[in-house]
Every structure is written in structure tokens, then in C-alpha cells.
Design an enzyme around this catalytic site. Structure first.
Site, mmCIF file in Angstrom:
data_model
loop_
_atom_site.group_PDB
_atom_site.id
_atom_site.type_symbol
_atom_site.label_atom_id
_atom_site.label_comp_id
_atom_site.label_asym_id
_atom_site.label_seq_id
_atom_site.Cartn_x
_atom_site.Cartn_y
_atom_site.Cartn_z
ATOM 1 N N ASP A 110 14.820 45.252 -2.767
ATOM 2 C CA ASP A 110 14.565 45.509 -1.357
ATOM 3 C C ASP A 110 15.826 45.067 -0.611
ATOM 4 O OD1 ASP A 110 13.274 46.192 0.978
ATOM 5 O OD2 ASP A 110 11.508 44.951 0.612
ATOM 6 N N HIS A 116 10.543 40.131 5.546
ATOM 7 C CA HIS A 116 11.684 40.262 6.453
ATOM 8 C C HIS A 116 11.966 38.941 7.150
ATOM 9 C CE1 HIS A 116 10.298 44.453 6.086
ATOM 10 N NE2 HIS A 116 11.548 44.786 6.304
#
Length: 493
Positions: A206, A134
């Protein structure tokens, strides 16, 4: 609210939508209110009962189906081989490839039994990395031989069990493609997953708005690159309109293959057909938060508890009647992933006959102990229970824990630490202090821990991961001599 939103979306769709969610259970649970909170994958690995894992997954899938969510972005198939991994943690089914493979296969079968599609993630494996995708771009530093017997073996087991989809992780795997993140690597997506592993289901990225997925050309370039690598679905591009425009342009320019995109569309439609998607996809007869589901969650949580030292015995207040117990823990979770474990422990210990005083872990420890002493009529606590939550990543929490342990030793109080999320908090707890691991801070896990400390439940779980010693070294599950520490990032606050 979720049912209402899904109905509205399905009403305007010309083809039934495949609604997906990150429902891994444990710390990553998108359904919270009005549903059953279930233990994490690592908790289930500690319980070491594949039939129970399958039943938990069936329970989870049933509640997803009741809301119209027919595709779970679960299970995580990454191996938890790096104790200080900043993002996978208890989302992983453990460090042993064979045990993790059994857990992943059981979850796939349980979701299928509930009529919900499964997703293995994050191929080619995120568990041994030390960077959160992230926030950056991790590197999977495994040789190909090591990868094949570790991460690849778990994904292969999930595929053999009938996994419907595989999610690609935003990470670089130099053993296969040194220059390209896996999301955009044809060698990884098509070469390893589609061809070598023979996976013909849906491949999804993702979230493309994560830092690890960013390309210089922006969201459009990322969308095109992922499709060119062999991905079927694009998850959360930072600018959806720009992504669509870029894909259309790349198709017109011949950069993307029309036949390949049609194959991707067919895979997605085939999955919808297999799920029997019609109408709004909501099964109003599917149960939500029933006593049976609550019982399943409680059973799994109880079976998952582990003492760091299997020979540990902890008797409330050394067996003294009306023991004075100070319970300390973090009362709030900024991400709303867990409960106030200290309050749950206090409730369970109080029900067992203890006098309980609770204080927050983010307050000065000297003030905390003084307040408890006043609360107990001027007498120091007989026992101190501290519930940590990822303390290894929180310098202030770590300092407060150390001071509390020191104060307890000065007063002669009995001490126990409950690591309510990351087992890596073991590195902050001296070996002679009892440490109970719950692998998550959902309510059932907290309740099970409270019952264990009160002597009302046995601790029977097996340790599914390596732990960190107080010197920073990695201590194996078999308590073998300490090995050199893995390279890690500095803990994040």
C-alpha cells in the site's frame, strides 16, 4: 488529460510502463469526469448478483483501458465485519466470507475480460480493524483459525479466480507476526501469501507515505524492509530518491538478494507481457461513458438498495396529491467523492409530483424547518427526507439529524432517512423510522434512491453487513438479538 499524460510517460519509457490506479468504484474512484460512475463493492454485494458484478467490473476495466490505465488496485477483499471501521466501509464486498468471495472472484474475472489487471487488497485483511492505516497502525485481532475461514478465504478465492496482484496492508497481524507490520513481515508476505496461498503474481505495498508504514529509518528503510519481506513493487515511497539509494546500497551490502529482485522484476514483466502492453497502452476504441455503461450503472444501483427493515413501505406523502416534501442533506463533499444526494432526491420526488423544498443538513434544523414551512406557504411539510453521509463520524451532522427527526415527529410529518454512504448511520436512526441504504453516494445510487422513494422502483437488495443499533450494539443481518458492541475508536469528525 490522463491520456495525454500516459502517452508522454510511455514515450520516454524504454520498457512499457504498467500504469495503475485506485479505481474501486463507489467512494474510491480516480476516474470521475467523462467516465461512468459505478456503485461501490458493498452496493454490488447488496445486489447479490455475481453476473452483474462481473459486468460492472468489465465496464470499469474497459474505461480504464481507454485511458491507458491497465492495472486496477481493486477489488477490496477485506471483510466488513467491524461496522465502525473508519477506512474500509462500503469499499468492502460485505461481511459474509462466502458471499464476499463470490463478489471478489466476479470482479477479478470482469477486469480480466476488459484486459485490465486486478489487485486484491489489503492482505492479510483490514476489515475488522478500528484504526485507519493512513493515520495509524491497525492491529488485526483475529486468531489464526478465525482468519483462515474469514479474510484468508476471500483472498484465496480471488487468487483462484486469477488475480494478477495482491496489495499488502499496513497493519500488524499478531497471529502470524506479532512484532512487525505486514508490509515488512516476511512471515506474512512470503510465508502466508507467496508460499501457503501459492500466489506467484505481483505483490505490491500500500502507499508507503501512509502513517501505518512509517519506520524510524525513514523511506529508505521502509523500501528495503518491504523488498526483504518479499514484496515486488513499492507504491508511493515518501522520498523516491532516498528509497532508490537505500535499495541500491542494500543490494551492494548483501542485505537484499539480487536473485530475489530479479524474480520480482520477472513477475512485473510477465504481467506486462500478459496484458499485451505495447506503445502507449491506450485503446482509443474502448468506449467511455456510453449509454450501455450508464445503463449498467443504473441497473446495479437499483438492485443494491436495501431497507433496514425489509417489511418497510414508504409511500410519498402518505399518498396525498402534491405532497409537501422537505429534503435535507449535505450539499458538498470535501473529498469530491459523491454528488449532492439531496438535490438528486428532490429532482426525482419533484418529477413524481411532490412539492419539494431542499435545505442543507449542516444548517440549524429549526431554521431549516421554518424555511421549508414558509416555502410551502405557511404549512408544515407532509414528509421529511434526510440524506446522511457518514453521519456516525460527524458529531454535528448527528446532532442535526436527531433534531430534524424530533421536529418532524412534533409536526406529524412522515419521515425517511437515506444513508447515502455508511450503513453504520443506522445507529442514529430510531427503529421506527424508515431507513434506506444505498452503500454509496455516486449519482446512479442517488437516482435509484430517489426513484424508490417516489414509488417508481422496487427495493430488492439484501443486507450484506451487520448494522449498528441506536444503543451502539451490533445488530446482525439476520436481525438476531443484539450482541455486545465491537471495540471501536471514537468517531472522527
Amino acid at each position: 488529460a490522463i491520456r495525454h499524460l500516459v502517452r508522454r510517460l510511455q514515450q520516454v519509457a524504454s520498457v512499457p510502463l504498467l500504469v495503475s490506479a485506485d479505481q474501486e468504484n463507489g467512494t474510491v474512484s480516480r476516474l470521475r469526469q467523462g467516465t461512468t460512475r459505478l456503485p461501490s463493492a458493498q452496493a454490488l454485494a447488496a445486489a447479490d448478483d455475481v453476473a452483474l458484478t462481473t459486468e460492472v467490473a468489465r465496464t470499469s476495466g474497459t474505461e480504464l483501458r481507454a485511458t491507458g490505465i491497465r492495472h486496477a488496485f481493486a477489488p477490496v477483499a477485506d471483510l466488513a465485519v467491524e461496522p465502525r471501521n473508519p477506512v474500509i466501509g462500503v469499499r468492502s464486498p460485505g461481511a459474509d466470507p462466502q458471499a464476499a468471495a463470490r463478489q471478489v472472484a466476479g470482479t477479478v474475472r470482469g477486469l480480466a475480460a476488459a484486459g485490465v489487471a486486478s489487485t486484491l487488497k489489503h492482505f492479510p485483511g483490514h476489515g475488522s480493524t478500528t484504526v485507519d492505516s493512513h493515520l495509524g497502525l491497525p492491529v488485526l485481532e483475529l486468531t489464526r483459525d478465525a482468519w483462515e475461514v474469514q479474510e484468508r478465504a476471500v483472498f484465496a478465492a480471488g487468487i483462484a479466480a486469477g488475480a494478477d496482484a495482491v496489495m499488502i496492508g499496513h497493519l500488524v497481524f499478531p497471529a502470524v507476526d506479532a512484532g512487525t507490520p505486514a508490509t515488512y513481515s516476511r512471515a506474512v508476505v512470503t510465508g502466508e501469501l507467496r508460499e501457503a496461498l501459492g500466489f506467484d503474481g505481483v505483490i505490491v505495498t500500500d502507499a508507503l507515505d501512509m502513517t501505518g508504514a512509517q519506520l524510524a529509518g525513514g523511506p529508505g528503510a521502509g523500501a528495503v524492509a518491504a523488498l526483504a519481506a518479499g514484496v515486488d513493487q513499492l507504491l508511493m515511497p515518501g522520498d523516491p530518491e532516498a528509497a532508490i539509494d537505500a535499495v541500491v546500497a542494500a543490494l551492494a551490502d548483501g542485505v537484499l538478494s539480487r536473485s530475489a529482485l530479479r524474480d520480482s522484476a520477472r513477475r512485473i514483466l510477465r504481467l506486462k507481457e500478459r496484458l499485451g502492453l505495447t506503445g502507449d497502452g491506450i485503446d482509443v476504441e474502448a468506449p467511455l461513458a456510453t449509454p450501455e455503461h450508464t445503463s449498467t450503472a443504473a441497473q446495479a444501483a437499483r438492485a443494491s438498495l436495501v431497507w433496514r427493515d425489509p417489511s418497510t413501505t414508504w409511500v410519498l406523502g402518505a399518498g396525498a396529491p402534491r405532497s409537501r416534501v422537505l429534503v435535507v442533506g449535505l450539499r458538498t463533499d470535501p473529498q469530491l467523492r459523491g454528488v449532492d444526494v439531496s438535490a438528486v432526491l428532490a429532482d426525482r420526488l419533484g418529477a413524481a409530483g411532490a412539492q419539494v423544498w431542499t435545505e442543507p443538513l449542516d444548517h440549524d434544523p429549526d431554521v431549516v424547518v421554518a424555511a421549508a414551512t414558509r416555502g410551502f406557504g405557511g404549512t408544515a411539510p407532509d414528509a421529511v427526507v434526510v440524506a446522511t453521509r457518514d453521519a456516525w463520524r460527524d458529531p454535528e451532522q448527528s446532532r442535526h439529524l436527531a433534531r430534524l427527526l424530533a421536529l418532524a415527529a412534533e409536526t406529524g410529518a412522515q419521515v425517511c432517512v437515506v444513508a447515502t454512504r455508511s450503513p453504520s448511520d443506522s445507529g442514529l436512526v430510531p427503529d421506527d423510522v424508515p431507513l434506506l441504504l444505498t452503500f454509496g453516494d455516486v449519482a446512479p445510487s442517488a437516482q435509484a434512491a430517489g426513484d424508490a422513494l417516489a414509488g417508481a422502483a422496487a427495493v430488492t437488495g439484501v443486507l450484506p453487513v451487520d448494522l449498528v443499533g441506536t444503543g451502539g450494539q451490533v445488530v446482525s443481518r439476520q436481525t438476531s438479538p443484539a450482541t455486545p458492541p465491537h471495540p471501536t475508536e471514537e468517531p472522527r469528525p
